[in-house]
Design a protein around this motif. Structure first.
Motif, mmCIF file in Angstrom:
data_model
loop_
_atom_site.group_PDB
_atom_site.id
_atom_site.type_symbol
_atom_site.label_atom_id
_atom_site.label_comp_id
_atom_site.label_asym_id
_atom_site.label_seq_id
_atom_site.Cartn_x
_atom_site.Cartn_y
_atom_site.Cartn_z
ATOM 1 N N ARG A 121 99.252 30.405 -48.380
ATOM 2 C CA ARG A 121 100.952 29.104 -47.928
ATOM 3 C C ARG A 121 101.161 30.710 -49.388
ATOM 4 O O ARG A 121 102.311 31.323 -49.452
ATOM 5 C CB ARG A 121 101.143 28.461 -48.105
ATOM 6 N N ALA A 122 100.755 29.975 -49.983
ATOM 7 C CA ALA A 122 101.062 31.486 -51.870
ATOM 8 C C ALA A 122 101.124 32.975 -51.771
ATOM 9 O O ALA A 122 101.985 33.288 -51.726
ATOM 10 C CB ALA A 122 99.851 30.542 -52.678
ATOM 11 N N ALA A 123 100.209 33.264 -50.802
ATOM 12 C CA ALA A 123 100.055 34.300 -50.412
ATOM 13 C C ALA A 123 100.941 35.001 -49.816
ATOM 14 O O ALA A 123 101.616 35.966 -50.395
ATOM 15 C CB ALA A 123 98.056 34.988 -50.208
ATOM 16 N N ARG A 124 101.038 34.408 -49.242
ATOM 17 C CA ARG A 124 102.772 34.342 -48.205
ATOM 18 C C ARG A 124 103.736 34.516 -48.663
ATOM 19 O O ARG A 124 104.587 35.694 -48.832
ATOM 20 C CB ARG A 124 103.268 33.594 -47.106
ATOM 21 N N VAL A 125 104.104 34.163 -50.496
ATOM 22 C CA VAL A 125 104.687 34.291 -50.609
ATOM 23 C C VAL A 125 105.276 35.271 -51.658
ATOM 24 O O VAL A 125 105.889 35.968 -51.543
ATOM 25 C CB VAL A 125 105.226 33.348 -51.756
ATOM 26 N N VAL A 126 103.673 36.210 -51.819
ATOM 27 C CA VAL A 126 103.832 37.515 -52.876
ATOM 28 C C VAL A 126 103.700 38.386 -51.647
ATOM 29 O O VAL A 126 104.250 39.486 -51.909
ATOM 30 C CB VAL A 126 102.286 36.957 -53.180
ATOM 31 N N PHE A 127 103.241 38.225 -50.826
ATOM 32 C CA PHE A 127 103.279 39.150 -49.474
ATOM 33 C C PHE A 127 104.522 39.305 -48.799
ATOM 34 O O PHE A 127 104.943 40.664 -48.814
ATOM 35 C CB PHE A 127 101.826 39.046 -48.407
ATOM 36 N N ASP A 128 105.027 38.653 -48.593
ATOM 37 C CA ASP A 128 106.286 38.538 -48.312
ATOM 38 C C ASP A 128 107.239 39.080 -49.158
ATOM 39 O O ASP A 128 108.694 40.219 -48.417
ATOM 40 C CB ASP A 128 106.880 36.867 -47.514
ATOM 41 N N TYR A 180 105.109 37.414 -40.141
ATOM 42 C CA TYR A 180 105.650 37.889 -41.558
ATOM 43 C C TYR A 180 106.569 38.877 -41.529
ATOM 44 O O TYR A 180 107.816 38.932 -42.002
ATOM 45 C CB TYR A 180 104.591 37.640 -42.538
ATOM 46 N N LEU A 181 106.109 40.363 -40.734
ATOM 47 C CA LEU A 181 106.726 41.300 -41.172
ATOM 48 C C LEU A 181 107.941 41.033 -39.873
ATOM 49 O O LEU A 181 109.145 41.767 -40.560
ATOM 50 C CB LEU A 181 106.507 42.732 -40.063
ATOM 51 N N GLN A 210 111.403 33.308 -43.563
ATOM 52 C CA GLN A 210 110.463 32.072 -42.963
ATOM 53 C C GLN A 210 109.282 31.745 -43.386
ATOM 54 O O GLN A 210 108.517 30.489 -44.090
ATOM 55 C CB GLN A 210 110.363 32.738 -41.103
ATOM 56 N N ALA A 211 108.326 32.586 -43.582
ATOM 57 C CA ALA A 211 107.121 32.342 -44.267
ATOM 58 C C ALA A 211 107.142 31.258 -45.331
ATOM 59 O O ALA A 211 106.470 30.997 -45.538
ATOM 60 C CB ALA A 211 105.340 33.179 -43.825
ATOM 61 N N PRO A 212 107.585 31.915 -46.496
ATOM 62 C CA PRO A 212 107.614 32.090 -47.441
ATOM 63 C C PRO A 212 107.876 30.391 -47.518
ATOM 64 O O PRO A 212 107.926 29.590 -49.029
ATOM 65 C CB PRO A 212 108.485 32.676 -48.973
#
Length: 566
Positions: free
Chosen positions: A454-461, A506-507, A512-514
């Protein structure tokens, strides 16, 4: 003042409640499938109008409700929250409509392309009459998809077209639905009532409905492939302006996107450090990948087959309910059933569907297992059961459903904010660790693995959609989809099939994911602020009861409700 926080609390409905209830009924009228999701009988065979006219009707309903609410004064504290939430949610919905982002949605998980089919999973099939309703729903799929195509065309005329990656994914999904061994064929082949085979007339209607649905999805697939795909951009990122709008949609809070990105980077580093510490408990000197390899190879932590997975989910969920009810949470008897199921699709993802309004259909936890996957590990998924079940989504959504005598129907059934809901579910995961239910190093690593994702999704998104700089630890330059996928592979310990699904999600679903991890952050900040305000008198169980009693609201509304201005 009347106490409205406990499970048995009651209050007299107000004029504002009546307005919110009327608006909810309008939503049911505009979208019969939403009524089906909420367990409301009637119009079981119908779909909403997915054409631009349907979305204009949605906006008109929101506008007229806001206009009426502006003339009303709150009569109690519940009204104060209702008015705050209506203004935030409906006002934002109108902003999104006016920007043209409510039509033309196309992605791999949460667009009409999936919604039109997904609602079939929630329709009861115990009797011949219920199968007849489902047959009628199938027969109406072509018209629903025609309306959707009209909206896709209207959005394209305004330059609003999903990225080609999303178009290709939905083309592939539609192909799976209509295949000879696909969803609709399987639905017909497996049709039974509790008493046995369907009556011949119902079976014939079901077969005709399935054929119509397959033709409808074939038509959608052909439109996407021949008309929309040539227009679709190759760029996945949506840019700052649109991203900020969707971030507010999913959080109910306007966060500083750049500060949030920096926090996400730091939070990821913190979680990795904690993982490394726990990996050493599994085997002295082990790295995180080595610890994962050890856990994956442990026969005691393996499940073979989807039925074994379902049974383990059910047992784990039941044990959590038994342990938490009456101790750390108030859980009314009617809420103590969570039904675990394997989803009829193979698209990846684990999700929860709420109980019917009268609990005649229980809350359900679904696992959509990708094709070819047949071995599962418990260490990775115990925290997921807590996330989807108790004390996560089931406790949250069951609680707002059971509070018929306090919350109006809009607050109970129709207001859903991802940052609130998913943030709570992540908060619940961490809470279970704090309460000692994830003390086993493997289970704790699984929780940290989920938190790391979930943290990686914040960074990625945020990084990809806003084109932000890549942290030095992960590379250089600015984020792209390709560099982002490699980053996700390093930080999310899931199968290639699941990673493909998540990456595309995510793309195609910006912001939403973050909302999961950012929502958790805001939940924890609110709890800590309440604790600081109440001092030695702070009671976590009372805080959770009060917070969940509010139903799903935007996180700024939640803060204002729990920490009123002086």
């Amino acid at each position: 003042m009347t106490d409205t926080t406990g499970p048995e609390a009651t209050r007299t409905p107000t004029t504002l409640d009546e307005l919110a209830n009327t608006y909810t009924q309008t939503l049911f009228d505009l979208d019969p499938a939403f009524a089906t999701v909420m367990g409301k009988p009637g119009r079981e065979t119908e779909y909403r109008d997915y054409s631009p006219d349907g979305y204009r009707a949605d906006a008109d309903a929101a506008r007229s409700t806001l206009d009426a609410a502006a003339s009303l004064r709150p009569e109690d504290d519940v009204d104060v929250v209702t008015l705050d939430a209506l203004n935030e949610r409906l006002g934002l919905a109108l902003e999104i409509h006016e920007a043209g982002h409510d039509i033309g949605e196309l992605n791999n998980i949460a667009s009409p392309a999936q919604e039109i089919r997904n609602v079939l999973d929630l329709m009861p099939t115990d009797t011949a009459e219920q199968w007849s309703h489902l047959a009628g729903k199938l027969a109406n799929i072509p018209a629903a998809l025609d309306g959707y195509v009209a909206s896709l065309r209207a959005a394209a005329d305004r330059g609003r077209i999903a990225a080609v990656r999303q178009v290709d994914t939905v083309i592939e999904q539609a192909g799976r639905y209509i295949a000879d061994d696909g969803y609709f064929a399987g639905l017909v082949a497996g049709a039974r009532t509790g008493d046995g085979d369907l009556p011949a007339s119902v079976a014939a209607d079901l077969a005709r409905g399935a054929d119509a649905a397959r033709a409808g999805y074939a038509k959608l697939r052909d439109y996407l492939a021949t008309e929309l795909r040539p227009l679709a951009p190759t760029e996945d990122a949506v840019g700052r302006e649109r991203y900020a709008l969707h971030s507010r949609q999913f959080l109910g809070s306007a966060v500083d996107l750049d500060e949030t990105y920096a926090w996400g980077v730091a939070e990821l580093d913190r979680i990795i450090a904690e993982q490394e510490e726990v990996a050493g408990q599994i085997k002295a000197g082990a790295s995180v990948p080595e610890a994962i390899e050890i856990l994956d190879a442990d026969p005691a932590r393996q499940l073979n087959g989807t039925e074994a997975l379902r049974a383990w989910m059910q047992t784990t969920s039941d044990e959590a309910v038994a342990a938490l009810a009456g101790t750390h949470f108030e859980i009314p008897e009617i809420m103590r059933t969570v039904e675990c199921r394997i989803a009829p699709t193979q698209e990846g993802g684990i999700y929860y569907t709420p109980p019917a309004d009268d609990f005649s259909r229980p809350g359900r936890m679904w696992w959509s297992v990708p094709a070819g996957e047949d071995t599962f590990t418990t260490w990775k998924e115990k925290t997921t059961v807590y996330h989807e079940g108790v004390p996560g989504h089931h406790l949250q959504m069951g609680y707002q459903t059971v509070k018929k005598d306090v919350l109006n129907s809009w607050r109970r059934s129709a207001c859903w904010v991802s940052g609130h809901g998913e943030g709570w579910a992540l908060y619940a995961e961490r809470l279970m660790a704090d309460l000692g239910y994830l003390d086993d190093p493997g289970d704790r690593l699984g929780m940290l693995d989920a938190q790391r994702m979930r943290a990686a999704r914040v960074v990625f998104d945020l990084g990809v959609h806003l084109g932000l700089p890549v942290p030095e630890r992960w590379g250089s330059g600015t984020w792209t989809a390709d560099t982002g996928r490699a980053f996700l592979r390093k930080n999310i310990a899931i199968s290639d099939g699941q990673l493909d699904f998540e990456f595309t999600r995510y793309l195609g679903w910006p912001g939403q994911a973050p909302a999961y991890k950012i929502g958790q952050r805001l939940w924890q900040q609110i709890r800590d602020d309440v604790r600081a305000r109440e001092g030695d008198g702070f009671d976590p169980r009372a805080f959770h009861t009060r917070a969940l009693s509010l139903g799903s609201v935007g996180l700024d509304t939640l803060r204002r409700a729990l920490i009123p201005a002086a």
